[in-house]
Design a protein around this motif. Structure first.
Motif, PDB file in Angstrom:
ATOM      1  N   LEU A   1      33.313  44.700  51.261  1.00  0.00           N
ATOM      2  CA  LEU A   1      32.213  44.022  51.955  1.00  0.00           C
ATOM      3  C   LEU A   1      31.393  43.113  51.034  1.00  0.00           C
ATOM      4  N   ARG A   2      31.849  42.888  49.823  1.00  0.00           N
ATOM      5  CA  ARG A   2      31.121  41.976  48.930  1.00  0.00           C
ATOM      6  C   ARG A   2      31.096  40.585  49.531  1.00  0.00           C
ATOM      7  N   PHE A   3      30.154  39.761  49.100  1.00  0.00           N
ATOM      8  CA  PHE A   3      29.957  38.454  49.722  1.00  0.00           C
ATOM      9  C   PHE A   3      31.199  37.584  49.680  1.00  0.00           C
ATOM     10  N   TYR A   4      32.042  37.739  48.694  1.00  0.00           N
ATOM     11  CA  TYR A   4      33.227  36.887  48.616  1.00  0.00           C
ATOM     12  C   TYR A   4      34.507  37.591  49.041  1.00  0.00           C
ATOM     13  N   ALA A   5      34.406  38.830  49.488  1.00  0.00           N
ATOM     14  CA  ALA A   5      35.602  39.593  49.848  1.00  0.00           C
ATOM     15  C   ALA A   5      36.380  38.959  50.999  1.00  0.00           C
ATOM     16  N   ASN A   6      35.680  38.267  51.875  1.00  0.00           N
ATOM     17  CA  ASN A   6      36.368  37.673  53.026  1.00  0.00           C
ATOM     18  C   ASN A   6      36.841  36.248  52.762  1.00  0.00           C
ATOM     19  N   ILE A   7      36.618  35.730  51.561  1.00  0.00           N
ATOM     20  CA  ILE A   7      37.073  34.357  51.268  1.00  0.00           C
ATOM     21  C   ILE A   7      38.038  34.298  50.083  1.00  0.00           C
ATOM     22  N   ASN A   8      38.169  35.378  49.330  1.00  0.00           N
ATOM     23  CA  ASN A   8      39.183  35.488  48.291  1.00  0.00           C
ATOM     24  C   ASN A   8      40.268  36.420  48.812  1.00  0.00           C
ATOM     25  N   GLU A   9      41.490  36.186  48.386  1.00  0.00           N
ATOM     26  CA  GLU A   9      42.566  37.105  48.741  1.00  0.00           C
ATOM     27  C   GLU A   9      42.623  38.174  47.669  1.00  0.00           C
ATOM     28  N   ASP A  10      42.567  39.444  48.078  1.00  0.00           N
ATOM     29  CA  ASP A  10      42.558  40.532  47.114  1.00  0.00           C
ATOM     30  C   ASP A  10      43.369  41.713  47.617  1.00  0.00           C
ATOM     31  N   GLU A  11      43.513  42.708  46.764  1.00  0.00           N
ATOM     32  CA  GLU A  11      44.156  43.956  47.155  1.00  0.00           C
ATOM     33  C   GLU A  11      43.568  45.086  46.327  1.00  0.00           C
ATOM     34  N   MET A  12      43.658  46.293  46.884  1.00  0.00           N
ATOM     35  CA  MET A  12      43.191  47.489  46.184  1.00  0.00           C
ATOM     36  C   MET A  12      44.314  48.515  46.184  1.00  0.00           C
ATOM     37  N   ILE A  13      44.501  49.146  45.027  1.00  0.00           N
ATOM     38  CA  ILE A  13      45.550  50.151  44.867  1.00  0.00           C
ATOM     39  C   ILE A  13      44.891  51.432  44.358  1.00  0.00           C
ATOM     40  N   MET A  14      44.951  52.487  45.175  1.00  0.00           N
ATOM     41  CA  MET A  14      44.344  53.767  44.819  1.00  0.00           C
ATOM     42  C   MET A  14      45.435  54.677  44.256  1.00  0.00           C
ATOM     43  N   GLU A  15      45.165  55.255  43.082  1.00  0.00           N
ATOM     44  CA  GLU A  15      46.088  56.195  42.447  1.00  0.00           C
ATOM     45  C   GLU A  15      45.270  57.285  41.772  1.00  0.00           C
ATOM     46  N   LYS A  16      45.436  58.508  42.234  1.00  0.00           N
ATOM     47  CA  LYS A  16      44.740  59.664  41.665  1.00  0.00           C
ATOM     48  C   LYS A  16      43.251  59.379  41.488  1.00  0.00           C
ATOM     49  N   ASN A  17      42.799  59.286  40.221  1.00  0.00           N
ATOM     50  CA  ASN A  17      41.371  59.074  39.975  1.00  0.00           C
ATOM     51  C   ASN A  17      41.057  57.629  39.591  1.00  0.00           C
ATOM     52  N   THR A  18      41.934  56.679  40.000  1.00  0.00           N
ATOM     53  CA  THR A  18      41.673  55.271  39.693  1.00  0.00           C
ATOM     54  C   THR A  18      41.848  54.398  40.933  1.00  0.00           C
ATOM     55  N   LEU A  19      41.145  53.285  40.906  1.00  0.00           N
ATOM     56  CA  LEU A  19      41.281  52.237  41.914  1.00  0.00           C
ATOM     57  C   LEU A  19      41.485  50.937  41.146  1.00  0.00           C
ATOM     58  N   THR A  20      42.566  50.244  41.441  1.00  0.00           N
ATOM     59  CA  THR A  20      42.803  48.941  40.828  1.00  0.00           C
ATOM     60  C   THR A  20      42.472  47.885  41.871  1.00  0.00           C
ATOM     61  N   TYR A  21      41.583  46.986  41.497  1.00  0.00           N
ATOM     62  CA  TYR A  21      41.160  45.884  42.363  1.00  0.00           C
ATOM     63  C   TYR A  21      41.706  44.597  41.769  1.00  0.00           C
ATOM     64  N   ARG A  22      42.497  43.870  42.569  1.00  0.00           N
ATOM     65  CA  ARG A  22      43.146  42.645  42.097  1.00  0.00           C
ATOM     66  C   ARG A  22      42.743  41.475  42.993  1.00  0.00           C
ATOM     67  N   THR A  23      42.255  40.410  42.375  1.00  0.00           N
ATOM     68  CA  THR A  23      42.006  39.169  43.101  1.00  0.00           C
ATOM     69  C   THR A  23      43.274  38.336  42.981  1.00  0.00           C
ATOM     70  N   LEU A  24      43.929  38.124  44.116  1.00  0.00           N
ATOM     71  CA  LEU A  24      45.196  37.405  44.129  1.00  0.00           C
ATOM     72  C   LEU A  24      44.989  35.897  44.170  1.00  0.00           C
ATOM     73  N   GLU A  25      43.945  35.485  44.887  1.00  0.00           N
ATOM     74  CA  GLU A  25      43.585  34.064  44.921  1.00  0.00           C
ATOM     75  C   GLU A  25      42.069  33.955  44.838  1.00  0.00           C
ATOM     76  N   CYS A  26      41.595  33.197  43.857  1.00  0.00           N
ATOM     77  CA  CYS A  26      40.162  33.085  43.576  1.00  0.00           C
ATOM     78  C   CYS A  26      39.674  31.682  43.917  1.00  0.00           C
ATOM     79  N   ARG A  27      38.696  31.587  44.786  1.00  0.00           N
ATOM     80  CA  ARG A  27      38.163  30.283  45.192  1.00  0.00           C
ATOM     81  C   ARG A  27      37.505  29.539  44.028  1.00  0.00           C
ATOM     82  N   VAL A  28      36.887  30.284  43.116  1.00  0.00           N
ATOM     83  CA  VAL A  28      36.228  29.637  41.977  1.00  0.00           C
ATOM     84  C   VAL A  28      37.263  28.918  41.113  1.00  0.00           C
ATOM     85  N   GLN A  29      38.298  29.636  40.734  1.00  0.00           N
ATOM     86  CA  GLN A  29      39.304  29.026  39.860  1.00  0.00           C
ATOM     87  C   GLN A  29      40.080  27.925  40.595  1.00  0.00           C
ATOM     88  N   THR A  30      40.357  28.121  41.865  1.00  0.00           N
ATOM     89  CA  THR A  30      41.051  27.098  42.653  1.00  0.00           C
ATOM     90  C   THR A  30      40.229  25.813  42.709  1.00  0.00           C
TER      91      THR A  30
END
Length: 172
Positions: free
Chosen positions: A86-115
């Motif tokens: 629900l972050r302000f840019y979550a709906n305009i950047n393409e991202d994914e989250m991967i949950m494993e045991k006691n970790t969460l990996t958050y990956r920005t696949l496409e970033c509007r700033v860098q683009t």
């Protein structure tokens, strides 16, 4: 809230579209002030002010989202995943989250700033130092047992399949 009549007149689809517009506007404002400082004083000065802004803003954003979601004080990785979505840019950047045991990996696949910077033929934003501040403080505000480490972020790209990647670990 004050004066909601304009918003109340909108359909759900219109409200969702408006949220996207607001997100893009906020990100544009963030870029406009940054580029103004960058042009006048250089990247180092712009990065200094960017870090100062994110130290404060990310905590404000996390607290408001946490309250909106009615998350407990220690919301864990599930709470963090809900808040990141629900972050302000979550709906305009393409991202994914991967949950494993006691970790969460958050990956920005496409970033509007860098683009946008690439499109304008500008050097990429060296966002790792700001990202460490931003993501660490956001996570700690959601749950003080969470720590954050950068897996890949410009200028230290170790994973070319994404723009940036962050690992959050729940310390029990």
């Amino acid at each position: 809230m004050k004066n909601q009549k304009n918003l109340n007149a909108l359909t759900k689809d219109e409200l969702i579209e408006l949220i996207g517009i607001y997100s893009k506007n906020w990100l544009a404002m963030d870029g406009v002030w940054f580029q103004s400082v960058e042009r006048k004083f250089g990247m180092d000065e712009a990065m200094f002010h960017d870090m100062q802004a994110w130290k404060r803003f990310t905590v404000i954003e996390a607290r408001r989202i946490k309250a909106f979601l009615h998350l407990p004080e220690q919301a864990g990785l599930d709470g963090l995943a809900k808040a990141l979505a629900l972050r302000f840019y979550a709906n305009i950047n393409e991202d994914e989250m991967i949950m494993e045991k006691n970790t969460l990996t958050y990956r920005t696949l496409e970033c509007r700033v860098q683009t946008a910077r690439e499109r304008k033929q500008m050097e990429l934003h060296p966002c790792k130092s700001v990202g460490i501040i931003e993501y660490s403080a956001f996570a700690e505000t959601i749950d003080n047992r969470l720590s954050c480490e950068c897996l890949s972020c410009y200028p230290d790209i170790s994973d070319a399949s994404c723009c940036c990647s962050w690992r959050f670990t729940l310390q029990e």
